[in-house]
Design a protein around this motif. Structure first.
Motif, mmCIF file in Angstrom:
data_model
loop_
_atom_site.group_PDB
_atom_site.id
_atom_site.type_symbol
_atom_site.label_atom_id
_atom_site.label_comp_id
_atom_site.label_asym_id
_atom_site.label_seq_id
_atom_site.Cartn_x
_atom_site.Cartn_y
_atom_site.Cartn_z
ATOM 1 N N PHE A 155 35.201 32.717 -47.885
ATOM 2 C CA PHE A 155 35.093 34.166 -47.947
ATOM 3 C C PHE A 155 35.639 34.702 -46.611
ATOM 4 O O PHE A 155 35.399 34.082 -45.575
ATOM 5 C CB PHE A 155 33.610 34.514 -48.144
ATOM 6 C CG PHE A 155 33.330 35.959 -48.332
ATOM 7 C CD1 PHE A 155 33.781 36.628 -49.456
ATOM 8 C CD2 PHE A 155 32.586 36.650 -47.388
ATOM 9 C CE1 PHE A 155 33.496 37.983 -49.630
ATOM 10 C CE2 PHE A 155 32.294 37.995 -47.564
ATOM 11 C CZ PHE A 155 32.753 38.664 -48.683
ATOM 12 N N ALA A 188 34.882 36.638 -44.365
ATOM 13 C CA ALA A 188 33.987 36.921 -43.236
ATOM 14 C C ALA A 188 34.082 35.857 -42.150
ATOM 15 O O ALA A 188 34.035 36.175 -40.954
ATOM 16 C CB ALA A 188 32.539 37.024 -43.728
ATOM 17 N N ILE A 190 32.795 25.638 -42.802
ATOM 18 C CA ILE A 190 32.064 26.348 -43.862
ATOM 19 C C ILE A 190 31.556 25.302 -44.853
ATOM 20 O O ILE A 190 32.304 24.382 -45.204
ATOM 21 C CB ILE A 190 32.992 27.355 -44.590
ATOM 22 C CG1 ILE A 190 33.422 28.474 -43.633
ATOM 23 C CG2 ILE A 190 32.322 27.961 -45.815
ATOM 24 C CD1 ILE A 190 34.787 28.305 -43.065
ATOM 25 N N GLU A 213 26.784 29.880 -48.070
ATOM 26 C CA GLU A 213 26.775 29.483 -49.480
ATOM 27 C C GLU A 213 25.920 28.239 -49.701
ATOM 28 O O GLU A 213 25.974 27.648 -50.777
ATOM 29 C CB GLU A 213 28.220 29.196 -49.935
ATOM 30 C CG GLU A 213 29.141 30.397 -49.734
ATOM 31 C CD GLU A 213 30.475 30.284 -50.461
ATOM 32 O OE1 GLU A 213 30.786 29.188 -50.955
ATOM 33 O OE2 GLU A 213 31.182 31.311 -50.531
HETATM 34 C C1 LIG Z 1 28.510 35.423 -48.489
HETATM 35 C C2 LIG Z 1 29.298 34.772 -47.423
HETATM 36 C C3 LIG Z 1 29.296 35.263 -46.103
HETATM 37 C C4 LIG Z 1 28.500 36.443 -45.626
HETATM 38 O O1 LIG Z 1 28.559 37.542 -46.403
HETATM 39 P P1 LIG Z 1 27.742 38.872 -46.120
HETATM 40 O O2 LIG Z 1 28.140 39.711 -47.277
HETATM 41 O O3 LIG Z 1 28.198 39.429 -44.809
HETATM 42 O O4 LIG Z 1 26.284 38.562 -46.093
HETATM 43 C C5 LIG Z 1 30.006 34.553 -45.148
HETATM 44 N N1 LIG Z 1 30.694 33.438 -45.463
HETATM 45 C C6 LIG Z 1 30.728 32.942 -46.705
HETATM 46 C C7 LIG Z 1 31.483 31.690 -46.971
HETATM 47 C C8 LIG Z 1 30.050 33.612 -47.740
HETATM 48 O O5 LIG Z 1 30.101 33.126 -48.990
#
Ligand SMILES: *Cc1c(COP(=O)(O)O)cnc(C)c1O
Length: 370
Positions: A85, A87, A130, A155
């Motif tokens: 994701f 982020a 991750i 996750e």
């Molecule tokens: C859900 C997720 C996040 C964090 O998401 P938020 O919406 O900021 O809580 C970060 N990394 C991964 C791999 C995710 O799946």
């Protein structure tokens, strides 16, 4: 024939305990900076067998504060996975550090430790693996590289490493997320676990404008943010923690049923099985379509037949922002690109019924013409 209800991608398990917990907080009048925050932190830390946990407003906020605590600064490089994701790749940029991608392992879909090692330069100050789709990243291999580690465990609640440490329990700052599709939800929210009391203190301060715990109302000794998690959210988190084992078992049950129902479809790849003592904390059920299948058409055909699905995950380095900012292009990370081009997330949540699982599997089989 009555139209069948659509099978949604995700749905949280919520009920009377969460409702009662929220009402109790509302009636207490203390909606933030109250007693539920440390209560949720302590319960979460105890669950993972780690000394400290810091509740924050999102997984993204947790990644930001964890990278700051790990010492990531302007001009640094952070080696991470392009299959995540966004982020996790964005968080270093908040500190003007650069996310440096390395390719993934085609089996686990996690950052490949050998590729990560090859991407390290004298500017690299941290590794950011991750635990993708809840499968434990190979932490011992990353630990051997000798750099600070921040784990994106957003996750992976419920996952366990081969040496039986829970994911998030190894002592590095590890970040969890509580958005509504995760294993545990508080609506929005996150948690950073750590074995380091100094990191706990730094994150607690920086999530709250830089205030030290023992300082007066208007004394701030460092830059901070508002990344606090409310007492309402923490109360929901405590109720969710009470039922976490049941929710994880529900996800594992659905995954096992999917494996049976989707067996034998030629070319379809299912999530890797647990191996070497690693245990997945089930988050999503992502399949890779047979090579040559039109993924968008498949997703469209599933939707027409009442089954939600989505491409998951797209390669981060090929997103417009990353292409334009860093000059990434097709071919940079071929394993990631191949996996990302074929991946589809199917409906997946603890209360998915036998009938719904059957329907998803039959529909996918039909749409793929197998
Ligand atoms: C859900 C997720 C996040 C964090 O998401 P938020 O919406 O900021 O809580 C970060 N990394 C991964 C791999 C995710 O799946």
């Amino acid at each position: 024939m009555p139209e069948q209800e659509e099978v949604p991608l995700a749905r949280p398990v919520l009920g009377e305990p969460e409702e009662a917990a929220v009402i109790e907080v509302l009636r207490s009048g203390q909606l933030s900076l109250g007693p539920r925050v440390p209560a949720f932190e302590q319960a979460f830390a105890a669950r993972l067998g780690v000394p400290h946990a810091c509740a924050v407003s999102s997984g993204t906020a947790g990644l930001h504060l964890a990278l700051r605590a790990a010492g990531v600064r302007d001009g640094d490089e952070v080696v991470t996975s392009p299959f995540s994701f966004p982020a996790s790749a964005n968080a270093p940029l908040f500190e003007r550090a650069r996310p440096v991608f390395a390719d993934i392992d085609p089996h686990t879909l996690n950052l490949d430790p050998a590729a990560a090692a090859a991407a390290i330069t004298d500017r690299t100050t941290a590794l950011l693996p991750i635990h993708i789709f809840g499968y434990p990243a190979d932490l011992p291999a990353f630990e051997a590289l000798g750099l600070p580690i921040v784990e994106d465990a957003c996750e992976a609640l419920g996952a366990v490493h081969a040496d039986r440490t829970p994911v998030g329990g190894r002592g590095h700052p590890a970040v969890f997320g509580f958005y509504a599709n995760k294993q545990l939800t508080t609506g929005e929210g996150g948690m950073v676990t750590t074995a380091d009391a100094a990191i706990k203190a730094q994150i607690d301060s920086e999530r709250n404008q830089g205030r030290a715990a023992d300082m007066g109302w208007l004394d701030f000794d460092r830059l901070g943010f508002n990344y606090r998690l409310s007492d309402i959210a923490c109360a929901i988190g405590l109720a969710q923690l009470d039922r976490l084992d049941a929710m994880l078992a529900g996800r594992a049950r659905v995954a096992a049923r999917y494996r049976e129902a989707l067996a034998g479809i030629e070319g379809l790849e299912l999530p890797c099985e647990d191996s070497g003592g690693n245990v997945r904390g089930w988050f999503v059920f992502v399949v890779q379509l047979p090579r040559g299948t039109d993924r968008d058409a498949t997703i469209g055909a599933l939707r027409e037949r009442g089954v939600q699905s989505k491409p998951y995950l797209p390669a981060i380095h090929l997103m417009t922002f990353y292409r334009e900012s860093f000059g990434h292009r097709e071919g940079d990370f071929p394993v990631c690109e191949d996996v990302a081009a074929r991946s589809v997330a199917l409906p997946f949540f603890p209360e998915l019924t036998e009938g719904q699982i059957e329907r998803v599997a039959t529909t996918l089989r039909h749409v793929l013409g197998r």
